[in-house]
Write a protein that holds these residues in place. Structure first.
Motif, PDB file in Angstrom:
ATOM      1  N   PRO A 225       0.783  -1.226   0.000  1.00 39.75           N
ATOM      2  CA  PRO A 225       0.000   0.000   0.000  1.00 39.75           C
ATOM      3  C   PRO A 225       0.818   1.281   0.000  1.00 39.75           C
ATOM      4  CG  PRO A 225      -0.757  -1.545   1.686  1.00 39.75           C
ATOM      5  CD  PRO A 225       0.541  -2.055   1.169  1.00 39.75           C
ATOM      6  N   GLY A 226       2.024   1.254   0.543  1.00 43.73           N
ATOM      7  CA  GLY A 226       2.779   2.499   0.657  1.00 43.73           C
ATOM      8  C   GLY A 226       3.593   2.842  -0.558  1.00 43.73           C
ATOM      9  N   THR A 227       3.374   2.128  -1.650  1.00 43.88           N
ATOM     10  CA  THR A 227       4.194   2.382  -2.824  1.00 43.88           C
ATOM     11  C   THR A 227       3.347   2.967  -3.936  1.00 43.88           C
ATOM     12  OG1 THR A 227       3.926   0.067  -3.337  1.00 43.88           O
ATOM     13  CG2 THR A 227       5.997   0.701  -2.326  1.00 43.88           C
ATOM     14  N   GLY A 228       2.470   3.881  -3.566  1.00 45.05           N
ATOM     15  CA  GLY A 228       1.615   4.537  -4.549  1.00 45.05           C
ATOM     16  C   GLY A 228       2.416   5.409  -5.491  1.00 45.05           C
ATOM     17  N   ALA A 229       1.733   5.901  -6.512  1.00 39.45           N
ATOM     18  CA  ALA A 229       2.466   6.621  -7.562  1.00 39.45           C
ATOM     19  C   ALA A 229       3.046   7.949  -7.085  1.00 39.45           C
ATOM     20  CB  ALA A 229       1.537   6.830  -8.756  1.00 39.45           C
ATOM     21  N   VAL A 230       2.370   8.604  -6.129  1.00 37.58           N
ATOM     22  CA  VAL A 230       2.924   9.861  -5.616  1.00 37.58           C
ATOM     23  C   VAL A 230       3.487   9.604  -4.225  1.00 37.58           C
ATOM     24  CG1 VAL A 230       2.467  12.246  -4.968  1.00 37.58           C
ATOM     25  CG2 VAL A 230       1.162  11.185  -6.802  1.00 37.58           C
ATOM     26  N   HIS A 231       4.764   9.906  -4.031  1.00 37.23           N
ATOM     27  CA  HIS A 231       5.393   9.629  -2.748  1.00 37.23           C
ATOM     28  C   HIS A 231       6.699  10.392  -2.704  1.00 37.23           C
ATOM     29  CE1 HIS A 231       4.435   6.691   0.460  1.00 37.23           C
ATOM     30  NE2 HIS A 231       5.672   6.946   0.845  1.00 37.23           N
ATOM     31  N   TYR A 232       7.230  10.574  -1.522  1.00 38.22           N
ATOM     32  CA  TYR A 232       8.572  11.158  -1.355  1.00 38.22           C
ATOM     33  C   TYR A 232       8.685  12.556  -1.942  1.00 38.22           C
ATOM     34  CZ  TYR A 232       9.255   6.107  -1.130  1.00 38.22           C
ATOM     35  OH  TYR A 232       9.123   4.782  -0.852  1.00 38.22           O
ATOM     36  N   ALA A 233       7.558  13.199  -2.271  1.00 39.15           N
ATOM     37  CA  ALA A 233       7.619  14.428  -3.057  1.00 39.15           C
ATOM     38  C   ALA A 233       8.060  15.631  -2.231  1.00 39.15           C
ATOM     39  CB  ALA A 233       6.251  14.706  -3.671  1.00 39.15           C
ATOM     40  N   PRO A 234       8.984  16.439  -2.773  1.00 41.20           N
ATOM     41  CA  PRO A 234       9.274  17.724  -2.140  1.00 41.20           C
ATOM     42  C   PRO A 234       8.087  18.661  -2.379  1.00 41.20           C
ATOM     43  CG  PRO A 234      10.477  17.524  -4.205  1.00 41.20           C
ATOM     44  CD  PRO A 234       9.724  16.239  -4.014  1.00 41.20           C
ATOM     45  N   LYS A 235       8.082  19.821  -1.677  1.00 40.39           N
ATOM     46  CA  LYS A 235       6.965  20.763  -1.874  1.00 40.39           C
ATOM     47  C   LYS A 235       7.065  21.407  -3.247  1.00 40.39           C
ATOM     48  CE  LYS A 235       6.760  21.882   3.050  1.00 40.39           C
ATOM     49  NZ  LYS A 235       8.032  22.192   3.706  1.00 40.39           N
ATOM     50  N   THR A 236       8.292  21.628  -3.717  1.00 39.60           N
ATOM     51  CA  THR A 236       8.522  22.237  -5.029  1.00 39.60           C
ATOM     52  C   THR A 236       8.299  21.172  -6.115  1.00 39.60           C
ATOM     53  OG1 THR A 236      10.320  23.383  -3.890  1.00 39.60           O
ATOM     54  CG2 THR A 236      10.201  23.655  -6.290  1.00 39.60           C
ATOM     55  N   PRO A 237       7.573  21.513  -7.187  1.00 35.60           N
ATOM     56  CA  PRO A 237       7.383  20.528  -8.263  1.00 35.60           C
ATOM     57  C   PRO A 237       8.734  20.033  -8.795  1.00 35.60           C
ATOM     58  CG  PRO A 237       5.989  22.448  -8.602  1.00 35.60           C
ATOM     59  CD  PRO A 237       6.865  22.773  -7.434  1.00 35.60           C
ATOM     60  N   LEU A 238       8.838  18.728  -8.963  1.00 37.89           N
ATOM     61  CA  LEU A 238      10.106  18.135  -9.406  1.00 37.89           C
ATOM     62  C   LEU A 238       9.930  17.555 -10.811  1.00 37.89           C
ATOM     63  CD1 LEU A 238      12.381  15.957  -7.188  1.00 37.89           C
ATOM     64  CD2 LEU A 238      11.806  15.173  -9.462  1.00 37.89           C
ATOM     65  N   TYR A 239      10.806  17.933 -11.727  1.00 37.44           N
ATOM     66  CA  TYR A 239      10.735  17.432 -13.103  1.00 37.44           C
ATOM     67  C   TYR A 239      11.920  16.504 -13.329  1.00 37.44           C
ATOM     68  CZ  TYR A 239       7.118  20.870 -13.551  1.00 37.44           C
ATOM     69  OH  TYR A 239       5.954  21.564 -13.351  1.00 37.44           O
ATOM     70  N   LEU A 240      11.596  15.276 -13.763  1.00 36.64           N
ATOM     71  CA  LEU A 240      12.621  14.239 -13.887  1.00 36.64           C
ATOM     72  C   LEU A 240      12.894  13.933 -15.359  1.00 36.64           C
ATOM     73  CD1 LEU A 240      14.308  12.189 -12.238  1.00 36.64           C
ATOM     74  CD2 LEU A 240      12.368  10.613 -12.427  1.00 36.64           C
ATOM     75  N   TYR A 241      14.176  13.891 -15.733  1.00 41.82           N
ATOM     76  CA  TYR A 241      14.583  13.620 -17.118  1.00 41.82           C
ATOM     77  C   TYR A 241      15.208  12.224 -17.184  1.00 41.82           C
ATOM     78  CZ  TYR A 241      13.690  18.572 -17.363  1.00 41.82           C
ATOM     79  OH  TYR A 241      13.065  19.781 -17.294  1.00 41.82           O
ATOM     80  N   ASP A 242      15.108  11.586 -18.347  1.00 46.82           N
ATOM     81  CA  ASP A 242      15.582  10.206 -18.470  1.00 46.82           C
ATOM     82  C   ASP A 242      17.095  10.079 -18.318  1.00 46.82           C
ATOM     83  OD1 ASP A 242      13.192   9.034 -18.686  1.00 46.82           O
ATOM     84  OD2 ASP A 242      13.127   9.068 -20.892  1.00 46.82           O
ATOM     85  N   ASN A 243      17.834  11.133 -18.688  1.00 50.48           N
ATOM     86  CA  ASN A 243      19.294  11.070 -18.571  1.00 50.48           C
ATOM     87  C   ASN A 243      19.864  12.491 -18.506  1.00 50.48           C
ATOM     88  OD1 ASN A 243      19.614  12.038 -21.337  1.00 50.48           O
ATOM     89  ND2 ASN A 243      18.825  10.011 -21.910  1.00 50.48           N
TER      90      ASN A 243
END
Ligand code: TXA
Ligand code: MG
Length: 333
Positions: A225-243
């Motif tokens: 249950p604790g591995t939902g899609a939104v987790h560990y998020a900082p307050k600031t929006p985080l944008y993740l790139y593949d490399n």
């Protein structure tokens, strides 16, 4: 407020909750066998009642009182306890339903941090301890993060400095010994588990990947249950790139209201002098150091109150890459 070991033991014996240092992240700990204490943990974290807690023990002896220990559990705990491995097993009746969110199983871990161990040795009950942060936000790796997260509602903290590993434990379900499942990637990799067990394990996350953002608060607990899609998020929006190349390609579009996080100093040099801050996770790109610094750097980034954090996935072929990228994907927009 920072408290001493003796004060910590007294608070826990009185049914209070206290933040404790572990080798992974700080935990929000309380008597696992007391319903009212467990309730306080859920309340303070704002954690959905469908997400069960890990019960912390000082070793296999104490675990035997709480769960049905099978052969696989004996092998794994002999190798990896005390340490960052959480095992899921069929629970015994003494485990309150609240802790396991109604599941017939319980999560157990023997932490390695000397202070956490001393606390467990000083008590005659096990400790429920989720990470000491508000639900779904970035886990704390030093006392200041706990104060930042909870503000006036912050619990008392036993100060153990900065957590050595900096990523939460690997969670592995041993309920079905024929079908061992990694429910959360962490410091102990699939390969290390396979080597010790002498058998193949399914790729991690095959069950949790099916979870969508809508299924974060399911009526019934999911497999993990604790591995939902939104987790560990900082307050600031985080944008993740593949490399790192894709991140660098974004350079000319970034403004002073944004912030970049990089893995090493070469990557930082590529960004040159800029209007926007660039935070480096590890000067030489050492992956253990990246893991150790990741949450602290996300907390630091939040303090700068920018409009966005940009960073890329780890592309190194290393057992920790999976665990780090898994956290980043869940933290990202
Ligand atoms: O490193 C860690 O594991 C830290 C330190 C404090 O020990 N604790 C931690 O706890 O990360 P928490 O509550 O943030 O994460 C516990 C994870 C969740 O994903 C939860 O869903 C899962 O363990 N879990 C707990 N009991 C479970 C169960 N019976 N079946 C399946 N998953 C379970
Ligand atoms: Mg957590």
């Amino acid at each position: 407020m920072i408290i001493s070991l003796d004060e910590c033991l007294l608070s826990l014996q009185a049914g209070e909750i206290v933040a404790l240092p572990s080798e992974t992240v700080y935990g929000l700990a309380g008597n696992a066998l007391l319903d009212s204490t467990v309730e306080k943990i859920y309340q303070l974290k704002g954690r959905p009642s469908t997400n069960p807690l890990i019960v912390h023990v000082h070793g296999l002896g104490q675990a035997e009182d709480l769960a049905e220990i099978n052969h696989t559990a004996r092998i794994l705990t002999k190798h990896f306890w005390p340490g960052p491995l959480t095992i899921i097993l069929p629970k015994k009746p003494c485990i309150p339903d609240r802790i396991s969110a109604g599941l017939p199983s319980v999560a157990l871990r023997a932490p390695a941090h000397p202070l956490f161990r001393e606390v467990l040795q000083g008590l005659n009950f096990p400790l429920a301890a989720p990470s000491a942060n508000l639900s779904n936000s970035t886990s704390p790796t030093c006392p200041q993060h706990i104060l930042d997260s909870f503000g006036e509602k912050a619990p008392e903290v036993l100060d153990g400095g900065s957590c050595e590993i900096g990523l939460e434990s690997t969670v592995v379900s041993l309920v079905d010994e024929e079908n061992i499942q990694i429910l959360r990637q962490g410091p102990i990799s699939k390969e290390e588990l396979e080597e010790v067990l002498g058998q193949q394990i399914a790729n991690p996350g095959s069950s949790e990947n099916k979870e969508t953002k809508q299924s974060l608060h399911p009526a019934k607990p999911s497999l993990s249950p604790g591995t939902g899609a939104v987790h560990y998020a900082p307050k600031t929006p985080l944008y993740l790139y593949d490399n790192p190349e894709k991140l660098l390609g974004k350079k000319s579009e970034l403004t002073e209201d944004e912030l970049v996080m990089v893995h090493n100093k070469e990557q930082k040099e590529n960004f040159g002098d800029n209007m926007f801050p660039v935070l480096t996770l590890s000067e030489d790109g050492n992956i253990e150091e990246i893991a150790h610094n990741l949450y602290a750097t996300l907390h630091l980034a939040d303090k700068q109150k920018k409009q966005a954090i940009h960073l890329s996935k780890i592309v190194q072929n290393h057992p920790l890459s999976g665990a780090i990228n898994d956290r980043l994907s869940r933290a990202a927009k």
